[in-house]
Design a protein around this motif. Structure first.
Motif, PDB file in Angstrom:
ATOM      1  N   ILE A 150       0.822  -1.213   0.000  1.00 28.92           N
ATOM      2  CA  ILE A 150       0.000   0.000   0.000  1.00 28.92           C
ATOM      3  C   ILE A 150       0.858   1.267   0.000  1.00 28.92           C
ATOM      4  CG2 ILE A 150      -1.947  -1.146   1.103  1.00 28.92           C
ATOM      5  CD1 ILE A 150      -1.207   0.268   3.714  1.00 28.92           C
ATOM      6  N   GLY A 151       2.162   1.101   0.231  1.00 27.89           N
ATOM      7  CA  GLY A 151       3.077   2.232   0.121  1.00 27.89           C
ATOM      8  C   GLY A 151       3.710   2.332  -1.251  1.00 27.89           C
ATOM      9  N   LYS A 152       3.536   1.311  -2.053  1.00 30.31           N
ATOM     10  CA  LYS A 152       4.211   1.215  -3.344  1.00 30.31           C
ATOM     11  C   LYS A 152       3.416   1.864  -4.477  1.00 30.31           C
ATOM     12  CE  LYS A 152       6.393  -2.362  -6.245  1.00 30.31           C
ATOM     13  NZ  LYS A 152       7.759  -1.804  -6.166  1.00 30.31           N
ATOM     14  N   PHE A 153       2.055   1.808  -4.383  1.00 31.10           N
ATOM     15  CA  PHE A 153       1.205   2.279  -5.463  1.00 31.10           C
ATOM     16  C   PHE A 153       0.170   3.277  -4.943  1.00 31.10           C
ATOM     17  CE2 PHE A 153       2.301  -2.192  -6.455  1.00 31.10           C
ATOM     18  CZ  PHE A 153       3.048  -1.983  -7.601  1.00 31.10           C
ATOM     19  N   GLU A 154      -0.324   4.129  -5.857  1.00 30.55           N
ATOM     20  CA  GLU A 154      -1.467   4.985  -5.527  1.00 30.55           C
ATOM     21  C   GLU A 154      -2.613   4.085  -5.090  1.00 30.55           C
ATOM     22  OE1 GLU A 154      -3.151   8.736  -5.054  1.00 30.55           O
ATOM     23  OE2 GLU A 154      -1.118   8.290  -5.774  1.00 30.55           O
ATOM     24  N   PHE A 155      -3.393   4.516  -4.082  1.00 28.25           N
ATOM     25  CA  PHE A 155      -4.306   3.581  -3.420  1.00 28.25           C
ATOM     26  C   PHE A 155      -5.264   2.888  -4.375  1.00 28.25           C
ATOM     27  CE2 PHE A 155      -6.969   7.397  -3.275  1.00 28.25           C
ATOM     28  CZ  PHE A 155      -8.255   6.912  -3.446  1.00 28.25           C
ATOM     29  N   TYR A 156      -5.804   3.605  -5.363  1.00 27.99           N
ATOM     30  CA  TYR A 156      -6.773   2.952  -6.245  1.00 27.99           C
ATOM     31  C   TYR A 156      -6.099   1.976  -7.205  1.00 27.99           C
ATOM     32  CZ  TYR A 156      -5.465   7.213  -8.813  1.00 27.99           C
ATOM     33  OH  TYR A 156      -4.772   8.250  -9.385  1.00 27.99           O
ATOM     34  N   HIS A 157      -4.789   2.150  -7.454  1.00 28.26           N
ATOM     35  CA  HIS A 157      -4.072   1.199  -8.302  1.00 28.26           C
ATOM     36  C   HIS A 157      -3.776  -0.107  -7.568  1.00 28.26           C
ATOM     37  CE1 HIS A 157      -3.771   3.875 -11.618  1.00 28.26           C
ATOM     38  NE2 HIS A 157      -2.950   4.735 -11.040  1.00 28.26           N
ATOM     39  N   CYS A 158      -3.934  -0.105  -6.263  1.00 26.73           N
ATOM     40  CA  CYS A 158      -3.715  -1.349  -5.505  1.00 26.73           C
ATOM     41  C   CYS A 158      -4.801  -2.388  -5.776  1.00 26.73           C
ATOM     42  CB  CYS A 158      -3.650  -1.051  -4.007  1.00 26.73           C
ATOM     43  SG  CYS A 158      -2.148  -0.184  -3.497  1.00 26.73           S
TER      44      CYS A 158
END
Length: 255
Positions: A76-84
């Protein structure tokens, strides 16, 4: 009941489902913490659950068992939240979960009614309000979205459409938690595309609200027919979830 009140209730229930605080869903940053299924969690949520990602459109609130908490936090720190909630990013998560014996299992979108948009819809068939006692003979495959034979005691209210004496469509709700009742709907194949599902769903939503409960509706994002029914019945997207479970459980589902 207002839209704001329903959203507050839904966030409170999600907090109970994973063990966080309601205010976590309104933060502008992602949050990860140890998973704890609350005593008042939705009745159908069953352990083991590896991790669950929940978003109301502001951020991701992620809960995980200790074994995979570091992976979840990194994700969840790696991608924008909606891209997760999208591929190919999900593949990154799934590959790392698999190394520890877990896999992505469920993804779903949840809907709440917009009070100002719930229409008064009718169909060409007679409709009738159904109570729990009316469901006894209806636990059959054709009504498996509306009713759940494994949790009959939770099926509390419904609306049926009848062609003469034949039930041709059924929307029913399950008391999955104290304040929220989940709607499911089925229509016999030859009676589809006649507006029956939306007439039943919107009527049932109003009946639930009249009992001071929050109706909610769940669908896979790819189930276009179900999504269209939700929208036509006055529901709008409220939150999304993605859940992982032990790989053995996921593999059993695919047998």
């Amino acid at each position: 009941m207002t839209n704001h009140e329903m959203m507050e209730i839904a966030m409170g229930q999600s907090a109970e489902d994973i063990g966080c605080c309601k205010k976590d869903f309104m933060s502008n940053r992602n949050v990860a913490f140890p998973l704890k299924l609350g005593k008042n969690a939705r009745k159908y949520l069953k352990e083991p659950i590896t991790c669950n990602f929940v978003s109301y459109g502001n951020n991701i609130v992620a809960a995980s068992i200790n074994e995979t908490l570091d992976i979840v936090s990194e994700y969840i720190g790696k991608f924008e939240f909606y891209h997760c909630f999208e591929t190919p990013n999900i593949n990154w998560l799934n590959e790392r979960l698999m190394e520890k014996g877990h896999k992505i299992c469920f993804m779903a979108e949840y809907y709440l009614p917009d009070i100002s948009r719930i229409p008064i819809l009718s169909c060409a068939y007679k409709t009738r309000i159904l109570k729990q006692g009316d469901f006894r003979e209806l636990y059959m495959p054709e009504w498996s979205n509306a009713l759940c034979k494994n949790r009959k005691h939770l099926d509390v209210l419904g609306v049926g459409a009848y062609d003469g004496n034949t039930l041709v469509g059924l929307a029913a709700c399950s008391a999955d938690c104290e304040d929220m009742w989940q709607i499911g709907v089925d229509v016999l194949p030859k009676y589809r595309r006649q507006g029956i599902a939306s007439a039943l769903t919107s009527t049932l939503a109003k009946e639930i609200l009249s009992r001071n409960k929050v109706p909610f509706y769940c669908t896979a994002w790819s189930n276009i027919r179900s999504v269209r029914n939700a929208v036509k019945s006055g529901f709008i997207p409220a939150w999304v979830e993605m859940t992982a479970k032990p790989a053995t459980i996921v593999d059993e589902m695919n047998l």
